[in-house]
Design an enzyme around this catalytic site. Structure first.
Site, short mmCIF file in Angstrom:
data_model
loop_
_atom_site.label_atom_id
_atom_site.label_comp_id
_atom_site.label_asym_id
_atom_site.label_seq_id
_atom_site.Cartn_x
_atom_site.Cartn_y
_atom_site.Cartn_z
CG ASP A 67 -0.33 -0.35 2.60
OD1 ASP A 67 1.08 -0.30 2.54
OD2 ASP A 67 -1.14 -0.66 3.49
CG HIS A 138 -5.63 -2.22 8.74
ND1 HIS A 138 -5.99 -0.84 9.14
CD2 HIS A 138 -4.31 -2.36 8.75
CE1 HIS A 138 -4.64 -0.54 9.35
NE2 HIS A 138 -3.70 -1.26 9.33
CD GLU A 143 -8.76 1.00 7.58
OE1 GLU A 143 -8.26 -0.01 8.39
OE2 GLU A 143 -8.57 2.29 7.90
#
Ligand code: GLP
Length: 242
Positions: A67, A138, A143
């Protein structure tokens, strides 16, 4: 699922690093998924040490980070790209063109997430994904919610997640971006092997819910229960609610 508990966070991280090194030794062209956060720092330290000692050759390996914050990228303080440069990329012989991190500054984030998935596909998918876990369960920045996305996508970060990442922004959680790009749960579960590292008392409750509780999108890490090849490295504190 194979769960191992070690006497310290450092030992858990070193055990995880040993598994990464075994995989890299068996397949020098390993395709790795990589996390950020405080938890993997000692793991990266162990990999750097192994490389410096001539025990780890990353020259043929490919990496994909999980991410990145939207709006941040290469050279930005607080970006995961900068974190990875500092903790791993600058210290091992990974080819820069094969060390992939989503570009949070891309003009068109839709094109960026599509290109990222295409690169992962072209690389043949992930051989091994290393994961940390957020206190809300998460994975990457997937999430908790009513649904989860399969592929790389844009996410709105929870306030709790922004607070947990404040350390990258001089402790000021309001400076943590409100959005991020994240690899999806489908890609993570598509990895041939998963290695979850979770340490410290603050993770004990969520580790127990993820590994022993019901499988639910409200605890994204609980989906790991259906993956056929998961190893979990915990320290005693992280394992204390199991
Ligand atoms: C961030 C990352 C996650 C990571 C989590 C936990 O939110 N996006 O991939 O697992 O932090 O971080 P830490 O290891 O610092 O607890």
């Amino acid at each position: 699922m194979h769960i191992s508990t070690y006497s310290s966070a450092d030992r858990a991280a070193r055990a995880a690093a040993t598994r990464v090194l075994e995989c890299l030794g068996a397949n020098p062209a390993l395709v790795l998924g990589l996390p950020t956060g405080l938890t993997p720092v000692p793991l990266y330290r162990a990999l750097v040490r192994a490389h410096q000692a001539g025990r780890a050759d990353f020259s043929l390996a490919t990496t994909f980070n999980l991410d990145e914050f939207l709006g941040l990228g290469r050279g930005d303080a607080g970006s995961y790209r900068t974190f990875m440069e500092a903790h791993l990329f600058a210290h091992v012989n990974l080819a820069p063109r094969r060390a992939h991190v989503l570009d949070g500054r891309a003009k068109d984030w839709r094109a960026e997430v599509e290109a990222y998935d295409a690169r992962i596909r072209r690389a043949g998918g992930l051989d091994l994904v290393i994961l940390g876990i957020g206190r809300n369960g998460h994975l990457g920045f997937n999430e908790p919610g009513p649904t989860l996305a399969a592929r790389t996508h844009r996410v709105t970060l929870r306030a709790t997640t922004r607070r947990a990442n404040a350390g990258l922004f001089d402790g000021d959680w309001r400076r943590v971006p409100t959005h991020a790009l994240s690899m999806g749960i489908g890609t993570i579960l598509g990895a041939r092997e998963v290695l979850l590292l979770a340490t410290g008392r603050s993770k004990a409750r969520i580790v127990a819910r993820a590994l022993r509780g019901p499988i639910t999108t409200r605890v994204p890490a609980s989906l790991l229960q259906v993956h056929p090849n998961v190893s979990v490295c915990l320290d005693r504190e992280g394992a204390s609610a199991l």
